[in-house]
Design a protein around this motif. Sequence first.
Motif, mmCIF file in Angstrom:
data_model
loop_
_atom_site.group_PDB
_atom_site.id
_atom_site.type_symbol
_atom_site.label_atom_id
_atom_site.label_comp_id
_atom_site.label_asym_id
_atom_site.label_seq_id
_atom_site.Cartn_x
_atom_site.Cartn_y
_atom_site.Cartn_z
ATOM 1 N N ALA A 223 0.816 -1.211 0.000
ATOM 2 C CA ALA A 223 0.000 0.000 0.000
ATOM 3 C C ALA A 223 0.852 1.265 0.000
ATOM 4 O O ALA A 223 0.308 2.372 0.096
ATOM 5 N N GLY A 224 2.178 1.113 -0.109
ATOM 6 C CA GLY A 224 3.061 2.275 -0.125
ATOM 7 C C GLY A 224 3.247 2.925 1.220
ATOM 8 O O GLY A 224 3.484 4.135 1.307
ATOM 9 N N LEU A 225 3.159 2.117 2.289
ATOM 10 C CA LEU A 225 3.279 2.650 3.636
ATOM 11 C C LEU A 225 4.622 2.272 4.255
ATOM 12 O O LEU A 225 5.115 1.160 4.075
ATOM 13 N N ALA A 226 5.201 3.213 4.983
ATOM 14 C CA ALA A 226 6.389 2.957 5.789
ATOM 15 C C ALA A 226 5.972 2.835 7.242
ATOM 16 O O ALA A 226 4.979 3.434 7.670
ATOM 17 N N GLU A 227 6.727 2.060 8.023
ATOM 18 C CA GLU A 227 6.440 1.898 9.444
ATOM 19 C C GLU A 227 7.574 2.518 10.264
ATOM 20 O O GLU A 227 8.750 2.297 9.978
ATOM 21 N N TRP A 228 7.171 3.281 11.265
ATOM 22 C CA TRP A 228 8.108 3.902 12.198
ATOM 23 C C TRP A 228 7.772 3.451 13.611
ATOM 24 O O TRP A 228 6.628 3.570 14.054
ATOM 25 N N VAL A 229 8.773 2.922 14.328
ATOM 26 C CA VAL A 229 8.572 2.593 15.736
ATOM 27 C C VAL A 229 8.935 3.827 16.552
ATOM 28 O O VAL A 229 10.022 4.393 16.404
ATOM 29 N N VAL A 230 7.997 4.257 17.370
ATOM 30 C CA VAL A 230 8.153 5.499 18.127
ATOM 31 C C VAL A 230 8.068 5.179 19.615
ATOM 32 O O VAL A 230 7.122 4.525 20.073
ATOM 33 N N ARG A 231 9.057 5.654 20.341
ATOM 34 C CA ARG A 231 9.157 5.410 21.777
ATOM 35 C C ARG A 231 9.086 6.749 22.500
ATOM 36 O O ARG A 231 9.892 7.646 22.228
ATOM 37 N N LEU A 232 8.135 6.872 23.396
ATOM 38 C CA LEU A 232 7.891 8.122 24.110
ATOM 39 C C LEU A 232 8.154 7.918 25.595
ATOM 40 O O LEU A 232 7.537 7.045 26.223
ATOM 41 N N ARG A 233 9.066 8.682 26.138
ATOM 42 C CA ARG A 233 9.243 8.686 27.591
ATOM 43 C C ARG A 233 8.302 9.740 28.158
ATOM 44 O O ARG A 233 8.301 10.900 27.703
ATOM 45 N N VAL A 234 7.464 9.335 29.111
ATOM 46 C CA VAL A 234 6.368 10.206 29.560
ATOM 47 C C VAL A 234 6.317 10.262 31.084
ATOM 48 O O VAL A 234 6.911 9.430 31.772
ATOM 49 N N ARG A 235 5.589 11.261 31.564
ATOM 50 C CA ARG A 235 5.278 11.296 32.992
ATOM 51 C C ARG A 235 4.201 10.252 33.261
ATOM 52 O O ARG A 235 3.173 10.223 32.579
ATOM 53 N N PRO A 236 4.418 9.383 34.253
ATOM 54 C CA PRO A 236 3.553 8.207 34.419
ATOM 55 C C PRO A 236 2.058 8.507 34.493
ATOM 56 O O PRO A 236 1.252 7.745 33.960
ATOM 57 N N HIS A 237 1.660 9.608 35.095
ATOM 58 C CA HIS A 237 0.222 9.866 35.233
ATOM 59 C C HIS A 237 -0.444 10.151 33.892
ATOM 60 O O HIS A 237 -1.668 10.054 33.772
ATOM 61 N N ALA A 238 0.361 10.457 32.861
ATOM 62 C CA ALA A 238 -0.206 10.813 31.558
ATOM 63 C C ALA A 238 -0.163 9.661 30.557
ATOM 64 O O ALA A 238 -0.711 9.782 29.451
ATOM 65 N N ALA A 239 0.451 8.544 30.912
ATOM 66 C CA ALA A 239 0.676 7.472 29.937
ATOM 67 C C ALA A 239 -0.626 6.904 29.392
ATOM 68 O O ALA A 239 -0.779 6.718 28.171
ATOM 69 N N ALA A 240 -1.579 6.607 30.258
ATOM 70 C CA ALA A 240 -2.812 5.963 29.806
ATOM 71 C C ALA A 240 -3.598 6.859 28.859
ATOM 72 O O ALA A 240 -4.085 6.413 27.821
ATOM 73 N N VAL B 48 5.508 5.075 26.508
ATOM 74 C CA VAL B 48 4.477 4.645 25.564
ATOM 75 C C VAL B 48 5.189 4.313 24.256
ATOM 76 O O VAL B 48 6.057 5.052 23.806
ATOM 77 N N PHE B 49 4.812 3.195 23.669
ATOM 78 C CA PHE B 49 5.421 2.744 22.416
ATOM 79 C C PHE B 49 4.318 2.551 21.382
ATOM 80 O O PHE B 49 3.228 2.063 21.702
ATOM 81 N N CYS B 50 4.588 2.950 20.133
ATOM 82 C CA CYS B 50 3.616 2.693 19.076
ATOM 83 C C CYS B 50 4.320 2.585 17.736
ATOM 84 O O CYS B 50 5.510 2.922 17.610
ATOM 85 N N ILE B 51 3.601 2.105 16.756
ATOM 86 C CA ILE B 51 4.066 2.074 15.371
ATOM 87 C C ILE B 51 3.183 3.003 14.556
ATOM 88 O O ILE B 51 1.955 2.901 14.613
ATOM 89 N N PHE B 52 3.815 3.920 13.826
ATOM 90 C CA PHE B 52 3.103 4.762 12.873
ATOM 91 C C PHE B 52 3.245 4.151 11.483
ATOM 92 O O PHE B 52 4.342 3.744 11.085
ATOM 93 N N ARG B 53 2.142 4.082 10.754
ATOM 94 C CA ARG B 53 2.141 3.629 9.368
ATOM 95 C C ARG B 53 1.771 4.831 8.508
ATOM 96 O O ARG B 53 0.621 5.299 8.539
ATOM 97 N N VAL B 54 2.739 5.359 7.766
ATOM 98 C CA VAL B 54 2.557 6.601 7.014
ATOM 99 C C VAL B 54 2.997 6.378 5.571
ATOM 100 O O VAL B 54 3.708 5.407 5.265
ATOM 101 N N PRO B 55 2.592 7.249 4.641
ATOM 102 C CA PRO B 55 3.058 7.109 3.257
ATOM 103 C C PRO B 55 4.578 7.032 3.181
ATOM 104 O O PRO B 55 5.296 7.684 3.955
ATOM 105 N N GLU B 56 5.064 6.235 2.253
ATOM 106 C CA GLU B 56 6.480 5.899 2.144
ATOM 107 C C GLU B 56 7.409 7.104 2.234
ATOM 108 O O GLU B 56 8.454 7.056 2.877
ATOM 109 N N ALA B 57 7.041 8.202 1.604
ATOM 110 C CA ALA B 57 7.930 9.364 1.552
ATOM 111 C C ALA B 57 7.794 10.282 2.757
ATOM 112 O O ALA B 57 8.553 11.252 2.886
ATOM 113 N N ASP B 58 6.855 9.991 3.660
ATOM 114 C CA ASP B 58 6.582 10.901 4.782
ATOM 115 C C ASP B 58 7.335 10.478 6.040
ATOM 116 O O ASP B 58 7.560 9.282 6.273
#
Length: 322
Positions: free
Chosen positions: A63-80, A104-114
Motif C-alpha cells: 500500500a506504499g506505507l512505511a512503518e516507524w517505531v516510536v518510543r515516548l518517555r512520559v510522565r507516568p500519570h499521563a501514559a494511559a 508509551v510505544f507505538c508504530i506509525f504507518r505513514v506514506p512511504e515518503a513521509d
Amino acid sequence: MDSVTLDPLDRRLLHALQLDGRAPFSRIAAVLEVSDRTLSRRFDRLRARGLARVSAAPHGRAAGLAEWVVRLRVRPHAAAGLARALAGRADTAWVTVLSSGTEVFCIFRVPEADPAPLAVLSRHPHVVDVTAQRVLRHLMDHRWRGRTSALTPDQAAALRSPRAGAPGPTALTDLDRGLFAVLARDGRAACVELAREVGWSDSAVRRRLDDLRDAGLLEFHVEVEPRLFGYTAQCLLWLRVTPARLSAVATSLAGDAETAFLGAITGSHNLIAVVICRDADALYAHLADRIGALDGVEHVEAADITSYSKRFAPSAASRSGA
C-alpha cells in the motif's frame, strides 16, 4: 479476565481464525467436527467480553506505507491518556504502555515518503523524550505459537488460507480505503454490511474483497490476550547485533516459540522483538540463557509491556486527539 479460561474448542477456533480470519464458521466446523452454530456462539461470547476480535489492515509495503517505531518517555500519570489518544489515530498500531507507565510505544504507518508525525508528540506537555526508527523489514512469516498450537497439522492444512506471493506496490482505490476502514473495526463483517458502509453493491464488494485477499493485499489479525493462554510476561526487546551476524541471529530468534514479532530497524539497535513467556522466571531464562548465548548479540534492552491500548485497530474506548 483472570476468571476466564479457554477450553480446547475455544483454542482450536482461535487457531483456525489465525489461519484465515474470514473463514466461514461452517468451514471451520466441518474440520473440527462440531456445529457451526456452536462456533458462532463461542466467538460471539469472546468478542462480546472484549477477549477476542478479528481486524484487518492493508499490507503496508504494497500500500506504499512505511512503518516507524516510536518510543515516548512520559510522565507516568499521563501514559494511559496519551496511549488512548494514539490508539484512536488511523495511522497507528501496537500502542502499548511500557514499564508501569513511564513509556508509551507505538508504530506509525505513514506514506512511504513521509516522516513519522513527531512534532505534535514532542509538543505534548507530558512527553519527556521522543525517539523514532524506521522498520526496514519484518523478519517472521508466522504468528506467535502460543496462539497457534491447538490444531493438528492436518486440521491446520485444511483451514489455512491460500497465500499469494509477496504483493507488489498497488494503487489503492476509494473502494479499497472504504473497505479497510470497516474491516479495521470488524474483519469478519459480512459483505452486505461492507456494501452498506461503503455505498457499493454487494457483488462489487465481494469481488474486490476476493481480489485483495488473493493478491495478498489484506492482512487479518486475531487479537487475543496472551494471559488467556497462560502467558503472563510480555516484553519489548531492542537488540544491537553485529551486522555480519544480523541475518543469522534474526533467523534463530524467529524460530523461537517465545517470539511474537521480529523486525529490522534503523538506529543504534538494529532488531526489535516482542517476546511472550509463561512468567517472569521464564522471561529471565530466555534473556539470559537463550538470547545471551547468541553469537553476535552485543546489547539487549528490555521493557515490560504493561498494557495494550491498540494492537491493529482502535478499541471502542479509543479517542483521537494525540
